[in-house]
Design a protein around this motif. Structure first.
Motif, PDB file in Angstrom:
ATOM      1  N   LEU A  39       0.832  -1.207   0.000  1.00  0.00           N
ATOM      2  CA  LEU A  39       0.000   0.000   0.000  1.00  0.00           C
ATOM      3  C   LEU A  39       0.867   1.258   0.000  1.00  0.00           C
TER       4      LEU A  39
ATOM      5  N   SER B   1       1.027   4.109  -2.916  1.00  0.00           N
ATOM      6  CA  SER B   1       0.851   5.546  -2.652  1.00  0.00           C
ATOM      7  C   SER B   1       2.034   6.337  -3.189  1.00  0.00           C
TER       8      SER B   1
ATOM      9  N   ILE C 126      -4.638   0.676  -4.835  1.00  0.00           N
ATOM     10  CA  ILE C 126      -4.709   1.262  -3.491  1.00  0.00           C
ATOM     11  C   ILE C 126      -6.011   0.848  -2.808  1.00  0.00           C
TER      12      ILE C 126
END
Length: 118
Positions: free
Chosen positions: A69, A73, A104
């Protein structure tokens, strides 16, 4: 017959796109720095997903998905920067951002589920 794992296939496809974009940036724009940052974070998503799936514990799974994750990002940041500095077109950025943001959302959902926070 083994069922396809969507996060594995989508993160791998994003890694391929990240490598191809890096190659384009090197060949056409002579950029080796920002493109390399995107390639590193973009390929790391899938690598950490694969590690998570083969993890030894639920905690390790969640931790590796969390790293994925963070890398997704970071990838989003580099794509936006490439767009805003006109290294890539709006259309190129939108296509990559759509895929990145889908990853995401999927990763957030996986992490919440693994933590029992549905």
């Amino acid at each position: 017959m083994k069922e396809e794992n969507v996060i594995v296939s989508k993160s791998y496809a994003f890694a391929v796109r990240s490598v191809r974009l890096y190659k384009f940036l090197c060949d056409e724009k002579h950029d080796y720095v920002i493109g390399k940052q995107l390639m590193r974070s973009g390929t790391s998503i899938g690598a950490n997903v694969k590690e998570a799936i083969r993890g030894y514990s639920k905690a390790e799974f969640t931790q590796k998905m969390g790293i994925s994750l963070k890398e997704a990002s970071e990838s989003e940041f580099w794509i936006e920067l490439l767009r805003d500095t006109e290294y890539i077109t709006e259309q190129q950025a939108d296509s990559m951002l759509t895929d990145c943001r889908e990853l995401i959302k999927m990763l957030i959902s996986i992490i919440k589920t693994s933590q029992g926070k549905n």
